[in-house]
Design an enzyme around this catalytic site. Sequence first.
Site, PDB file in Angstrom:
ATOM      1  N   CYS A  16     -27.873 -20.675  23.856  1.00  0.00           N
ATOM      2  CA  CYS A  16     -27.725 -20.835  22.421  1.00  0.00           C
ATOM      3  C   CYS A  16     -29.110 -20.810  21.791  1.00  0.00           C
ATOM      4  O   CYS A  16     -30.108 -21.045  22.458  1.00  0.00           O
ATOM      5  CB  CYS A  16     -27.085 -22.171  22.073  1.00  0.00           C
ATOM      6  SG  CYS A  16     -25.405 -22.338  22.689  1.00  0.00           S
ATOM      7  N   ASN A 117     -28.615 -26.733  21.746  1.00  0.00           N
ATOM      8  CA  ASN A 117     -28.838 -25.768  22.827  1.00  0.00           C
ATOM      9  C   ASN A 117     -29.040 -26.557  24.115  1.00  0.00           C
ATOM     10  O   ASN A 117     -29.900 -27.429  24.172  1.00  0.00           O
ATOM     11  CB  ASN A 117     -30.083 -24.933  22.509  1.00  0.00           C
ATOM     12  CG  ASN A 117     -30.494 -24.013  23.647  1.00  0.00           C
ATOM     13  OD1 ASN A 117     -31.653 -23.675  23.791  1.00  0.00           O
ATOM     14  ND2 ASN A 117     -29.553 -23.589  24.471  1.00  0.00           N
ATOM     15  N   TYR A 257     -36.190 -14.110  32.025  1.00  0.00           N
ATOM     16  CA  TYR A 257     -35.127 -13.287  31.452  1.00  0.00           C
ATOM     17  C   TYR A 257     -34.703 -13.668  30.031  1.00  0.00           C
ATOM     18  O   TYR A 257     -34.524 -12.803  29.189  1.00  0.00           O
ATOM     19  CB  TYR A 257     -33.888 -13.344  32.368  1.00  0.00           C
ATOM     20  CG  TYR A 257     -32.659 -12.726  31.757  1.00  0.00           C
ATOM     21  CD1 TYR A 257     -32.573 -11.349  31.590  1.00  0.00           C
ATOM     22  CD2 TYR A 257     -31.600 -13.508  31.312  1.00  0.00           C
ATOM     23  CE1 TYR A 257     -31.455 -10.768  30.999  1.00  0.00           C
ATOM     24  CE2 TYR A 257     -30.477 -12.943  30.719  1.00  0.00           C
ATOM     25  CZ  TYR A 257     -30.411 -11.572  30.564  1.00  0.00           C
ATOM     26  OH  TYR A 257     -29.313 -11.020  29.973  1.00  0.00           O
TER      27      TYR A 257
END
Length: 472
Positions: A16, A117, A257
């Site tokens: 998120c 998040n 990533y």
Amino acid sequence: MTLGHQSGTDKPKDECGVFGIYAPGTNVARLTYYGLYALQHRGQESAGIAVADGDRIQLSKAMGLVPEVFSADTIDNLSGDLAIGHVRYSTTGSSSPLNAQPLVFRYTGGQLGLAHNGNLTNVTELRSQLLSTGSIFQSSTDSEVVVNLIARYSQSTLEEAVMKTMIDIKGAYSLVLLTEDKLIAVRDPYGFRPLCIGSLGNGYVVASESCALDTVGAKFLRDVEPGEIVTIDSTGLKSAHVLPAKCRAHCIFEYIYVARPDSTIDNYNVNRVRRKLGHQLAAEFPVDADLVIPVPDSGTASARGYAEATGIPFEEGLMKNRYIGRTFIQPSQDMRDLAVRLKLNPVREVLEGKRVVMVDDSIVRGTTSGKLVAMLHDCGVKEVHMCLSSPPVIRSCYYGIDTSDEKELIAANMQLDEIRQSIGADSLHYLSLEGLLDIFDDYRDNFCTACFSGIYPVEVVKPKDTGKYSLE
Ligand code: SF4
């Protein structure tokens, strides 16, 4: 945990993104919209903005990408001095409009909005405690547990209620909270998920990644410290350190990533880290080859680093279709290879007859890597050497990134040479964990590496009977 793959790829699903702004006199809804646009890579399932004007909080949220959720009219009808926003991919709680954030609720202290998040690791226990004492839940997110706890402590000031909540909750959380006239940013004591602060005129902006500060024209000030509560209102910015961290455990996968390369997290620029991962990979595995190609986009910076370090020419041998969105219709079983070809197409003219080093950031299940290697061989590539800028992913993440269930992780179930054979590569090389940590020099002990090392900074219990991990 659900199966972690995005359309046509084999990557962890993102998590998120959160954004918050206190900037009277500006169009905070529009700035939040642009901030969320910059954070779209962190979640594509739903988006929401809550705006406060001193008296009330207005909310707009729905399923979809940022430009699908908000029209110009919607944004222009959200007026106020401060706002929070959220983009979501569901790591806890199903993909449902009810789980979209921000959550806005009314409690005895007034109205409160929250965007989260990360994943809490003791949510099951907390939820049952709250249910047994009369709490009602609308959604299946762990964020609603946070909201309920804050409301429970509402006899205190909001800051005190947040502090008490931080003592109760465990796991990963970067939060932005909004009252009618105050913005609060909170980072868990381990600092799992990123959160930074910038200044904008006389106001402030907080965001998951610094790329969102850049986008709205804010000047980066600093990262929110692990265990810190930052309060921003008409009196300025105040900071309180609530829970001293036992240790820092920033998610190292953010650098590999998740995060955008133009972001800087906890003093390390993501692009620079990825480039160094490529240098390190070249030092560990110097392959004799004609070309280095990336699997775009997350493999690009490391592929450049590998090429720089070895002197092997860098080429874009795989072209990415950038227009495959959330609503992409998955090909049927007999057209499965199409899913990868739609997303990544090899450039025969670049590749034919060459010995190629293909650099990617990680292999999760191994399905896409095999298809990519096959596509390269179909183009007449002589040798494919697959180099990964991360160690093997052998464990699931419980802190906010969907890395797939352990039984789906190829490296948890196969030896190196079995993986190589299964993807059809001539050689396969994973960066070592030591090599990964070397990038961070003296700061190397401040990261979570659980999905590579199996060492979980916040406890995860593995029941003996099922052999499956569960959250405590
Ligand atoms: Fe990040 Fe892996 Fe740790 Fe999850 S387990 S927080 S993905 S490093």
